[in-house]
Design an enzyme around this catalytic site. Structure first.
Site, PDB file in Angstrom:
ATOM      1  CE  LYS A   7      93.070  95.858   8.056  1.00 46.43           C
ATOM      2  NZ  LYS A   7      92.255  95.080   7.093  1.00 46.43           N
ATOM      3  CB  SER A  45      89.024  95.022   5.692  1.00 45.73           C
ATOM      4  OG  SER A  45      89.170  96.147   6.497  1.00 45.73           O
TER       5      SER A  45
END
Ligand code: ATP
Ligand code: MG
Length: 522
Positions: free
Chosen positions: A473, A430
């Site tokens: 996140k 990611s």
């Protein structure tokens, strides 16, 4: 006398035939054994165990949904989606008339309320609660017991649980199911499934007991910090509920309504003696307890209360006003200065997911020298992350024209890419777009225009693929006070599904291809 005591324990219980036969045999054996002999005490011990089990004893479920909701709300601030899932689960149980035979898994970072939700569920349905950790378990015998031939043999945890709580249908919480397996003797997944799986556990056979005990009406709630390390055979049978961690506003509410009153009361003080200002509370959260959960926050509040209690006992006049300054007097200088993401040319902020919750992650790229072309990586990057670094390098090197960087920049550059903090292992795809952006920033000799954080997998052809942990996140970005984020287009739905108060104050850009990232950053 022992024998009579054992027999009287069984009065009124529904002992299955198999167990009753065994009990009768053992009693006969005990009668002929000499009372000082080792076999006598082994037999006595066994009878003691088998006659203390709650054969056929079940607490009656209270499947009153409004009441359950009240209890969940009373004990927990926020967590709306988690409570909704639990209520749905109880509602299905109410319709069926039984909630046994299920395995729930609460997964999330430390201190986000998993154990606490489990307790409330038990209280809501009026069942006994028993909790233990399978994290440190090395041996199947801890689950299924030791055979009686062992010295000091005992039943496994599950039989101990029902004995302790005195009902055969408690809520049993298994902590740290993601940490079982490392150095486990035998196959932990199948050992656990024998106990948890409703198809198998009505005939649960503990090695010590050696007769079957029906565990099928228990409700099992497992907790874990991550899903990756849970054996898939086990995971397949579980109903997974995620807890992602809290933003500051949520922590403030939790502290005010739960943690602070509890700590004050525990110290035998009144809240009026120790008024805590909102600003001071925020200061504790940001300065001393920057984490996904609230466990450390609770500890710090406990420390504040204890220090104040001492001062009060030593004659300090009440009330002691806890403002920011007083907090620093009691707790010392805050260990976290404001977590400002690094900034500059070649430095870009990424968003990462770990078992501890979400976090911001800086990626730094620098040109070490110009003698030869080359690329070096540091920061304990796992294999997948190294691959995404090399994809980012290839992609940016071959598209410098398009992104208006010096086209020959990488031909004569030895590049070093680092991801602090170097001692923490990191992995996953990611950070692809983040690393590409760090490299491009270097090649363009230009820092990102504004504080920004991003996440997304990058492919060699410049596509941005969706990634996991969007909620964690976004929370991490807010914690670091970054208000603008770039997410993959494929994660648009995950973002849209976040509660309003989490999305509030965040500007989000969705990227389908790297060009979309480029347009936002430079
Ligand atoms: P671990 O993975 O470390 O076991 P956990 O998720 O089980 O963590 P808990 O022990 O349930 O964490 O929570 C830590 C403390 O925070 C407890 O005192 C709990 O009551 C409190 N707490 C957590 N979340 C909330 C919430 N939403 N509302 C009120 N209190 C909360
Ligand atoms: Mg816990």
């Amino acid at each position: 006398a022992d024998i009579e005591r054992f027999q009287s324990r069984l009065e009124g219980l529904t002992v299955p035939e198999e167990a009753q036969t065994r009990i009768d045999e053992e009693i006969q054996k005990m009668q002929v054994l000499e009372s000082g002999s080792p076999e006598y005490s082994v037999t006595r011990n066994y009878l003691d165990w088998i006659t203390s089990l709650p054969w056929g004893v079940h607490s009656e479920d209270q499947l009153d949904i409004p009441r359950a909701r009240r209890i969940l709300d009373r004990d927990h601030d926020g967590l709306e989606d988690v409570k909704r899932r639990i209520i749905e689960f109880l509602a299905v149980g109410a319709t069926r008339g039984d909630i046994g035979g299920s395995i729930l898994l609460l997964v999330g970072p430390p201190g986000v309320g998993k154990t606490s939700i489990g307790r409330s569920v038990a209280e809501a349905v009026g069942r006994e609660f028993y909790r233990f950790s399978v994290g440190g378990m090395r041996d199947e015998a801890e689950i299924k017991g030791h055979r009686r031939t062992y010295v000091g043999a005992m039943p496994g945890k599950f039989i101990q649980a029902v004995k302790d709580v005195g009902t055969a249908n408690p809520v049993i919480m298994l902590d740290e199911v993601d940490k079982i397996g490392m150095s486990f003797q035998g196959d932990p997944a199948s050992a656990l499934l024998e106990v948890l799986d409703p198809e198998q556990n009505s005939d649960f056979l503990d090695h010590y007991l050696d007769v079957r005990f029906d565990l099928s009406r228990s409700l099992f709630i497992c907790t874990a910090n991550q899903l990756d390390t849970i054996p898939s055979a086990l995971l397949d049978r579980m109903e997974v509920i995620h807890l992602a961690g809290y933003i500051t506003e949520e922590k403030v509410a939790i502290a005010k309504h739960h943690l602070w009153p509890r700590q004050v009361e525990r110290a035998g003080l009144k809240r009026g003696q120790l008024p805590l200002t909102d600003a001071a509370l925020r200061h504790v959260i940001d300065g001393y307890a920057r984490e996904s959960g609230v466990r450390n926050l609770e500890k710090q509040l406990g420390r504040l209360v204890r220090k104040a209690a001492v001062d009060l006992l030593e004659g300090h006049e009440a009330p002691i006003r806890l403002n920011q300054k007083q907090v620093e007097d009691y707790l010392g200088k805050p260990p976290f200065q404001r977590e400002k993401p690094l900034a500059g040319i070649g430095v870009v902020t990424g968003l990462a997911w770990t078992a501890m919750g979400g976090t911001t992650l800086s990626v730094e790229a620098t040109r070490v020298h110009t003698q030869q072309r080359g690329f070096k990586l540091t920061g304990q990057l796992g294999e997948v992350m190294q691959e995404s670094a090399s994809i980012a390098h290839s992609y940016i090197s071959s598209h410098l024209d398009e992104y208006r960087g010096d086209p020959s920049f990488f031909d004569e550059s030895f590049i070093h890419l680092h991801v602090p903090e170097g001692a923490t292992p990191k992995d996953g795809p990611s950070a692809g777009v983040t690393m590409a952006t760090a490299l491009l920033s270097l090649a363009r000799d230009q820092a990102p225009a504004r504080p920004l954080a991003m996440t997304g997998e990058l492919t060699l052809s410049g596509h941005v693929y969706p990634v996991g942990g969007i909620r964690e996140k976004v929370i991490a970005a807010k914690r670091a006070r970054v208000t603008e984020v770039i997410l993959p287009e494929g994660n648009r739905r995950d973002f849209d599904e976040l509660p309003d108060h989490v999305r509030k104050g965040i500007t989000v850009h969705f990227a389908e291809r790297y060009q979309d990232v480029f347009r936002v950053v430079f």
